[in-house]
Design a protein around this motif. Structure first.
Motif, PDB file in Angstrom:
ATOM      1  N   MET A  62      64.491  22.162  45.017  1.00 38.54           N
ATOM      2  CA  MET A  62      63.647  21.784  45.959  1.00 38.54           C
ATOM      3  C   MET A  62      63.783  22.224  47.181  1.00 38.54           C
ATOM      4  O   MET A  62      63.137  22.937  47.650  1.00 38.54           O
ATOM      5  CB  MET A  62      62.868  20.730  44.984  1.00 38.54           C
ATOM      6  N   ASP A 102      60.613  24.125  36.773  1.00 39.63           N
ATOM      7  CA  ASP A 102      60.217  25.468  36.781  1.00 39.63           C
ATOM      8  C   ASP A 102      61.155  26.452  36.809  1.00 39.63           C
ATOM      9  O   ASP A 102      61.153  27.744  36.188  1.00 39.63           O
ATOM     10  CB  ASP A 102      58.205  26.247  36.233  1.00 39.63           C
ATOM     11  N   PHE A 103      61.549  26.921  37.914  1.00 43.75           N
ATOM     12  CA  PHE A 103      62.220  27.829  38.841  1.00 43.75           C
ATOM     13  C   PHE A 103      63.873  27.736  37.699  1.00 43.75           C
ATOM     14  O   PHE A 103      64.222  28.774  38.084  1.00 43.75           O
ATOM     15  CB  PHE A 103      62.567  27.395  39.825  1.00 43.75           C
ATOM     16  N   PHE A 118      59.961  24.335  48.394  1.00 38.69           N
ATOM     17  CA  PHE A 118      58.884  24.142  47.692  1.00 38.69           C
ATOM     18  C   PHE A 118      58.595  22.905  47.736  1.00 38.69           C
ATOM     19  O   PHE A 118      57.350  22.439  47.838  1.00 38.69           O
ATOM     20  CB  PHE A 118      59.515  23.568  46.080  1.00 38.69           C
ATOM     21  N   ALA A 173      54.732  22.183  49.733  1.00 38.22           N
ATOM     22  CA  ALA A 173      53.351  21.483  49.336  1.00 38.22           C
ATOM     23  C   ALA A 173      52.816  20.363  50.093  1.00 38.22           C
ATOM     24  O   ALA A 173      52.026  20.171  50.636  1.00 38.22           O
ATOM     25  CB  ALA A 173      54.138  20.796  48.154  1.00 38.22           C
ATOM     26  N   HIS A 223      57.855  20.139  40.171  1.00 32.83           N
ATOM     27  CA  HIS A 223      57.907  20.770  38.123  1.00 32.83           C
ATOM     28  C   HIS A 223      57.863  21.899  39.076  1.00 32.83           C
ATOM     29  O   HIS A 223      58.460  23.191  37.748  1.00 32.83           O
ATOM     30  CB  HIS A 223      56.521  20.757  38.256  1.00 32.83           C
ATOM     31  N   LYS A 224      57.468  22.426  39.609  1.00 31.70           N
ATOM     32  CA  LYS A 224      58.277  24.193  40.922  1.00 31.70           C
ATOM     33  C   LYS A 224      59.184  24.278  40.085  1.00 31.70           C
ATOM     34  O   LYS A 224      59.780  25.100  40.245  1.00 31.70           O
ATOM     35  CB  LYS A 224      57.516  23.808  41.922  1.00 31.70           C
ATOM     36  N   ALA A 265      54.282  18.641  42.068  1.00 33.72           N
ATOM     37  CA  ALA A 265      54.166  19.752  41.911  1.00 33.72           C
ATOM     38  C   ALA A 265      54.453  20.570  42.599  1.00 33.72           C
ATOM     39  O   ALA A 265      55.413  21.813  41.751  1.00 33.72           O
ATOM     40  CB  ALA A 265      52.637  19.968  43.030  1.00 33.72           C
ATOM     41  N   ALA A 266      55.806  19.975  43.593  1.00 34.51           N
ATOM     42  CA  ALA A 266      56.817  20.587  44.658  1.00 34.51           C
ATOM     43  C   ALA A 266      57.965  20.455  42.735  1.00 34.51           C
ATOM     44  O   ALA A 266      58.665  20.927  43.037  1.00 34.51           O
ATOM     45  CB  ALA A 266      57.420  20.436  45.886  1.00 34.51           C
TER      46      ALA A 266
END
Length: 328
Positions: free
Chosen positions: A53, A249-250, A58, A62, A245-246, A242-243
């Motif tokens: 993150m 996902d990455f 990220f 955000a 989860h990003k 949001a960050a």
């Protein structure tokens, strides 16, 4: 025949200014919105989502969308993170031991658990040198270093209890992970409670594990937030996730790059990083199993004298935010 088109044009002309005003309003920060959000940065034992993150930006991204800057104080001790929450010095504790969260809430700290961070019983160890104690029963009277008020503290208590020993039977010295590892390798202490890359470094120096947390503890690290911050700014907590989860996902889509990023931050080889990652479950949604584990942690702390029975709390009612169970 042209009247319907004329009415349509008039309707659009009336709607467009309203839509433009609505868009402008959506971009405007709230009057009470903070200029800065303070979120702790904790890399150990092997907190890959946090590392990714930060490296990929990220989190900054955000909050930049909201016109907010992010401060990332490095506070590795769970006790110090909860003290900072109590003092209003941080808004979100990104990685917090479940025991630290329970102790804080039981003692009146305005803390809410907003998610799980990781589950990793196999990632925590009591480490010694090649010439150190041969077995857990030999720990009586020994010098043991590690961070107090953490999952590792709980592991030590559980390991001692398995041999009918107590913390008072050893000399327990409060140190962060790098300091505990260095003290062990320098022969200043007999045992260190370690995790992540610090374990690998001790093994490479000829050290060995006395035990892991498997069968002794069921640690769940969590993400905590200042209760007032959560109540006042749920949208900012959502921005944090949001960050988060990003980053998850990455990790799923770019596993080798994520490992390389984590290995660089932890100063370990990519092979060591690859061996560490399977020890962790980073799913953020809290489950009934997590609540059961934390409930067992609280019962254990009471039995071990770490928490007075009169201060025991109802975890779901007092500590865990309902939103923690609905995260994807």
């Amino acid at each position: 025949m042209k009247k319907p088109l004329a009415y349509l044009g008039l309707a659009l002309a009336l709607l467009l200014p309203a839509a433009h005003l609505q868009a402008q309003t959506a971009d405007k920060p709230k009057a009470d919105q903070p200029k800065t959000v303070r979120i702790t940065y904790v890399t150990a034992p092997f907190n890959v989502p946090s590392i990714v993150m930060r490296e990929k930006g990220f989190l900054d991204e955000a909050f930049a969308a909201k016109g907010i800057k992010v401060e990332n104080p490095v506070i590795t001790s769970g006790a110090q993170q909860t003290q900072a929450i109590a003092a209003g010095e941080i808004d979100i504790a990104s990685v917090l031991g479940g025991t630290s969260a329970i102790l804080a809430a039981a003692n009146g700290v305005p803390l809410k658990v907003v998610a799980a961070y990781a589950r990793s019983p196999k990632a925590y160890f009591l480490m010694t040198r090649a010439d150190g104690p041969a077995k857990l029963a030999d720990l009586k009277g020994k010098k043991i270093a590690g961070p107090k008020g953490t999952v590792l503290n709980q592991l030590l208590v559980a390991a001692l209890a398995s041999q009918n020993l107590k913390l008072s039977d050893v000399e327990y010295i409060n140190m962060d992970l790098p300091a505990a590892r260095a003290a062990l390798l320098a022969g200043q202490v007999d045992v260190a409670t370690l995790a992540g890359a610090n374990v690998t470094q001790v093994e490479k120096a000829g050290g060995r594990a006395l035990t892991s947390g498997e069968g002794l503890i069921k640690p769940t690290t969590v993400i905590g937030a200042n209760a007032a911050f959560l109540e006042k700014h749920p949208d900012l907590v959502a921005a944090y996730f949001a960050a988060h989860h990003k980053a998850l996902d990455f990790m799923a889509k770019n596993p080798e790059e994520a490992l390389a990023i984590a290995a660089k931050e932890q100063k370990i080889t990519i092979e060591d990083a690859r061996a560490q990652l399977p020890l962790y479950d980073f799913a953020p949604a809290m489950t009934d199993a997590d609540v059961a584990n934390l409930t067992e942690d609280q019962a254990f702390m009471i039995e071990a004298g770490m928490l007075p029975k009169a201060k025991a709390i109802d975890l779901k009612a007092t500590l865990i935010a309902p939103s923690a169970f609905t995260l994807r």
